[in-house]
Write a protein that holds these residues in place. Structure first.
Motif, short mmCIF file in Angstrom:
data_model
loop_
_atom_site.label_atom_id
_atom_site.label_comp_id
_atom_site.label_asym_id
_atom_site.label_seq_id
_atom_site.Cartn_x
_atom_site.Cartn_y
_atom_site.Cartn_z
N GLY A 211 0.86 -0.87 0.42
CA GLY A 211 0.31 0.03 -0.44
C GLY A 211 0.96 1.06 -0.14
N PRO A 212 0.08 2.38 -0.40
CA PRO A 212 1.30 3.49 -0.37
C PRO A 212 1.38 4.30 1.27
N ALA A 213 2.71 4.84 1.17
CA ALA A 213 3.18 4.89 2.32
C ALA A 213 2.52 5.87 2.43
N LEU A 214 2.41 6.72 4.57
CA LEU A 214 1.09 6.95 4.94
C LEU A 214 1.85 8.46 5.09
N ALA A 215 3.25 8.03 5.88
CA ALA A 215 4.51 9.00 6.34
C ALA A 215 5.77 9.16 5.39
N ALA A 216 6.35 9.88 5.18
CA ALA A 216 8.05 9.78 4.40
C ALA A 216 8.44 9.52 6.04
N ARG A 217 8.93 8.56 6.21
CA ARG A 217 9.96 8.60 7.23
C ARG A 217 10.99 7.40 7.36
N PRO A 218 11.55 7.40 5.97
CA PRO A 218 12.02 5.97 5.57
C PRO A 218 12.80 5.36 6.54
N LEU A 219 14.11 5.99 7.37
CA LEU A 219 14.22 5.51 8.05
C LEU A 219 13.75 4.20 9.54
N TRP A 220 12.64 5.43 9.93
CA TRP A 220 11.71 3.94 11.32
C TRP A 220 11.05 3.19 9.82
N GLY A 221 10.44 2.98 8.78
CA GLY A 221 10.07 2.03 7.86
C GLY A 221 11.36 1.21 8.18
N ILE A 222 12.74 1.52 7.87
CA ILE A 222 13.26 0.55 7.28
C ILE A 222 13.79 -0.63 8.81
N VAL A 223 14.25 0.15 9.95
CA VAL A 223 13.79 -0.07 11.16
C VAL A 223 12.75 -1.59 11.51
N LEU A 224 11.39 -0.53 11.58
CA LEU A 224 10.28 -1.19 11.60
C LEU A 224 10.96 -3.13 10.90
N LEU A 225 11.17 -2.40 9.72
CA LEU A 225 11.41 -4.27 9.08
C LEU A 225 12.60 -4.84 9.29
N GLY B 175 3.54 -1.70 9.72
CA GLY B 175 4.78 -0.92 9.90
C GLY B 175 5.32 0.14 9.32
N ALA B 176 6.31 -0.94 8.47
CA ALA B 176 7.31 -0.16 7.92
C ALA B 176 6.68 0.43 6.45
N TYR B 177 5.90 -0.78 5.83
CA TYR B 177 5.47 -0.70 4.46
C TYR B 177 4.51 1.22 4.71
N ARG B 178 3.71 1.46 6.19
CA ARG B 178 3.37 2.44 6.30
C ARG B 178 4.08 3.88 6.29
N HIS B 179 5.26 3.42 6.69
CA HIS B 179 6.19 4.96 6.60
C HIS B 179 6.95 5.26 5.51
N ALA B 180 7.27 3.54 5.35
CA ALA B 180 8.40 3.50 3.41
C ALA B 180 7.88 3.02 2.46
N GLY B 181 7.89 3.72 1.10
CA GLY B 181 7.79 2.66 -0.36
C GLY B 181 8.60 1.45 -0.10
N ALA B 182 7.48 0.50 -0.69
CA ALA B 182 8.16 -0.48 -0.78
C ALA B 182 9.87 -0.78 -1.38
N SER B 183 9.53 0.23 -2.75
CA SER B 183 10.61 0.00 -3.18
C SER B 183 12.02 0.45 -2.51
N THR B 184 11.73 1.54 -1.65
CA THR B 184 12.57 1.47 -0.54
C THR B 184 13.25 0.86 0.46
N LEU B 185 11.90 -0.26 0.32
CA LEU B 185 12.65 -1.11 1.88
C LEU B 185 12.75 -2.97 1.03
N ALA B 186 12.08 -2.90 -0.48
CA ALA B 186 12.45 -3.83 -1.02
C ALA B 186 14.25 -4.87 -0.79
#
Length: 309
Positions: free
Chosen positions: A8-22, A243-254
């Motif tokens: 789904g679309p990231a709800l907040a542009a916090r990629p670092l937090w998304g990476i930590v959660l992933l 939580g990770a995908y709500r803070h960062a995009g899939a392409s960032t986290l993949a």
């Protein structure tokens, strides 16, 4: 086992937090895999382990979501696709726990990394996406890496290798079905995944429980605690992924999803003293490099499409 949920679309542009959660979710799911392997070694049958894992998962998620989101979270836009996704997820779980009976955790996890590349390889026919040579090359290179990991003389049990490849295929079907339910709330998919697995295993439980009951009665409190913890760690791991995908995009986290090989290796080494040899690490490196490269390319293509021409 990393069973990805709809991004789904990231709800907040916090990629670092998304990476930590992933990364936290990967460690949690690696602990789930290790616990499942441990309780099976203690004699817990596969179907009993899987039932507890799914039933506890479902109870926890229902208890957390219904009071805050109401019954609307149960409704799916595509219930048929949710059932398919849940069934593929259940089969992947059963196949992977069986793989762990025969293979060390790091090697078993590395074979799973074929799954997203298989999805990309068949995407032109099943998902209507453009055919790209880079995807097929990445899948071929990753499979070559798997062949290095499972090479003759590498000491891996052939049955474990077969079940590992079946796990990757089941996960690929799950990922394809996940694309089909992308319009649903990720928490809806979290619930349906637990519900489908629990329902199927509950139907099978009367056939598995009588033979397992004498052994279950001999289990110590620690065994029961670890058995129940599989449901807790499964639900928590998937919750962290959402939580990770709500803070960062899939392409960032993949690309960071491949860090699961680090958590799987570390947990396997700490619990059983298993550590891949040098040639196995070469194969794992080939698999991860192939997946990370194609993930980065797909991310660049996605950003290019979003930039107005």
């Amino acid at each position: 086992m990393n069973t990805a949920l709809p991004a789904g679309p990231a709800l907040a542009a916090r990629p670092l937090w998304g990476i930590v959660l992933l990364v936290s979710s990967l460690w949690t799911l690696s602990c789930l895999d290790a616990t499942g392997k441990w309780v099976m070694a203690a004699g817990v049958p596969l179907f009993v382990l899987a039932w507890v894992r799914y039933a506890v998962h479902l109870v926890l998620v229902l208890g957390l979501l219904l009071p805050t989101r109401g019954k609307a979270v149960l409704r799916s836009v595509r219930p048929g696709a949710q059932v398919l996704r849940g069934a593929a997820m259940l089969l992947a779980t059963l196949m992977f726990f069986t793989t762990l009976r025969y293979l060390p955790q790091a090697e078993a996890t590395s074979i799973n990394f074929l799954a997203p590349l298989l999805v990309l390889a068949v995407a032109p026919w099943l998902l209507g996406e453009p055919a790209r040579l880079s995807r097929w090359l990445a899948c071929g290179v990753a499979f070559a890496g798997v062949l290095v990991v499972v090479r003759p003389g590498g000491g891996l049990h052939p049955l474990g290798v077969v079940f590992g490849l079946l796990t990757a295929c089941c996960m690929a079907v799950q990922f394809i079905a996940t694309r089909q339910v992308a319009r649903d709330d990720p928490f809806t998919s979290l619930l349906w995944g637990g519900a489908v697995g629990t329902a199927c295993l509950t139907l099978a439980l009367p056939f598995a429980l009588p033979a397992a009951w004498p052994l279950l009665r001999t289990l110590e409190p620690l065994h029961w605690l670890l058995l129940v913890s599989t449901g807790v760690s499964g639900a928590l791991g998937h919750w962290l992924q959402i939580g990770a995908y709500r803070h960062a995009g899939a392409s960032t986290l993949a690309p960071f999803a491949y860090l699961q090989i680090v958590s799987a290796t570390a947990v396997g080494w700490l619990v059983w003293g298993h550590f891949p040899d040098a040639l196995t690490w070469v194969g794992i490196g080939i698999i991860c490099a192939s997946g990370i490269t194609v993930a980065l390319l797909e991310g660049l293509r996605g950003r290019a499409r979003r930039v107005p021409g």
